[in-house]
Design an enzyme around this catalytic site. Structure first.
Site, PDB file in Angstrom:
ATOM      1  N   SER A  88      10.023   4.759   0.194  1.00  0.00           N
ATOM      2  CA  SER A  88       9.283   5.078  -1.018  1.00  0.00           C
ATOM      3  C   SER A  88       9.577   6.509  -1.479  1.00  0.00           C
ATOM      4  O   SER A  88      10.741   6.907  -1.591  1.00  0.00           O
ATOM      5  CB  SER A  88       7.794   4.825  -0.764  1.00  0.00           C
ATOM      6  OG  SER A  88       7.057   4.780  -1.960  1.00  0.00           O
ATOM      7  N   ASP A 221       8.580  -6.760  -3.114  1.00  0.00           N
ATOM      8  CA  ASP A 221       7.871  -5.528  -3.467  1.00  0.00           C
ATOM      9  C   ASP A 221       7.331  -5.656  -4.888  1.00  0.00           C
ATOM     10  O   ASP A 221       8.103  -5.841  -5.834  1.00  0.00           O
ATOM     11  CB  ASP A 221       8.844  -4.351  -3.369  1.00  0.00           C
ATOM     12  CG  ASP A 221       8.174  -2.992  -3.501  1.00  0.00           C
ATOM     13  OD1 ASP A 221       7.025  -2.937  -3.963  1.00  0.00           O
ATOM     14  OD2 ASP A 221       8.819  -1.994  -3.136  1.00  0.00           O
ATOM     15  N   HIS A 249       6.236  -3.779  -0.236  1.00  0.00           N
ATOM     16  CA  HIS A 249       6.638  -2.376  -0.310  1.00  0.00           C
ATOM     17  C   HIS A 249       6.635  -1.737   1.078  1.00  0.00           C
ATOM     18  O   HIS A 249       7.512  -0.923   1.387  1.00  0.00           O
ATOM     19  CB  HIS A 249       5.699  -1.610  -1.252  1.00  0.00           C
ATOM     20  CG  HIS A 249       6.206  -0.236  -1.578  1.00  0.00           C
ATOM     21  ND1 HIS A 249       7.428  -0.011  -2.179  1.00  0.00           N
ATOM     22  CD2 HIS A 249       5.660   1.001  -1.375  1.00  0.00           C
ATOM     23  CE1 HIS A 249       7.620   1.297  -2.341  1.00  0.00           C
ATOM     24  NE2 HIS A 249       6.558   1.920  -1.854  1.00  0.00           N
TER      25      HIS A 249
END
Length: 274
Positions: A88, A221, A249
């Site tokens: 991320s 995701d 995610h």
């Protein structure tokens, strides 16, 4: 997976978490990589995880990324180079480390991560993510915005809400991992106004551009969608792509074995010695 690795095959992975998270989120992957015979360091970025700093004591993106930068700098010159893995928002800290220490990094793996490119400022990935969001309410859900003040002035941090975690982050992960995240997430600063984020000349072809990059697409995701992930890949021709079907995610929680297999595959294909 065979855990009898010879010395030449043993790699040192450094794992970097996303916004508001900490080294704790990698616990499954750490165990799996170590069982496969590898050395693993999961770092807490500043004011994250168990790091002692408060968020308003972290004055720049460089300060925030310092635990990673220090870990990479500590790698011996002329030894086996590192495999950096970022998740991320952690992909931006990876990029900074790659630019500063390209000869110490054998490969960088971006797991559903922000992956900037040479010739654009690092904040472009966050800007594009926000542009693709139909409304601020949809983006934030129950996240809380917190006023902070550091040496750069006043700003805002994000505390990720439990509904957001359940619906956008961990929706395919075990309930235990969602519960852990709800207990351990801390406020995160994206440093959108930091000079490092706005510098179009920061990432260079000779440094950041010279390091092998692999992007791991989390196909389930719903936070950073597959479309968004592939948009970042398209910005950097030559990036290798791996896919994990069913990964949300938090790929390290929803598909830890599959992610470990991908990382070991990448490591085994590297010649990491000078």
């Amino acid at each position: 997976m065979d855990n009898s690795k010879s010395g030449s095959e043993r790699r040192h992975f450094i794992l970097v978490h996303g916004l508001g998270h900490g080294a704790w989120c990698w616990y499954k992957v750490v165990v799996a990589l170590e069982a496969a015979g590898h050395r693993v360091t999961a770092v807490d970025l500043a004011a994250s995880g168990a790091h002692p700093a408060r968020i308003d004591e972290v004055h720049s993106f460089d300060d925030y990324s310092r635990p990673l930068l220090d870990a990479v700098a500590a790698a011996p010159d002329g030894g086996e180079r590192l495999v950096l893995v970022g998740h991320s928002h952690g992909g931006l800290s990876l990029a900074l480390a790659m630019e500063r220490f390209p000869r110490k990094v054998a490969a960088a793996v971006f797991v559903a991560a922000a992956m900037p490119c040479v010739g654009k400022h690092m904040g472009v990935t966050t800007e594009e993510f926000m542009r693709r969001t139909t409304s601020l309410e949809e983006l934030l859900m129950d996240c809380e915005m917190m006023a902070i003040k550091n040496n750069q002035g006043t700003g805002a941090a994000i505390l990720v809400g439990p509904e957001f975690l359940a619906c956008k982050y961990y929706q395919r992960s075990p309930a235990e991992d969602l519960a852990l995240a709800k207990m351990l997430v801390r406020p995160g600063n994206q440093f959108l106004e930091d000079p490092v984020m706005k510098d179009v000349d920061l990432l260079t072809t000779n440094n950041y551009g010279s390091v092998k990059k692999v992007y791991v697409v989390a196909k389930a995701d719903v936070s950073s969608t597959e479309e968004m992930q592939r948009w970042m890949v398209a910005l950097s021709p030559g990036v290798e792509v791996e896919e994990i079907i069913g990964a949300d995610h938090a790929a390290m929680s929803s598909k830890p074995r599959e992610l470990c297999d991908v990382l070991v595959k990448i490591a085994n294909n590297l010649n990491t010695y000078y």
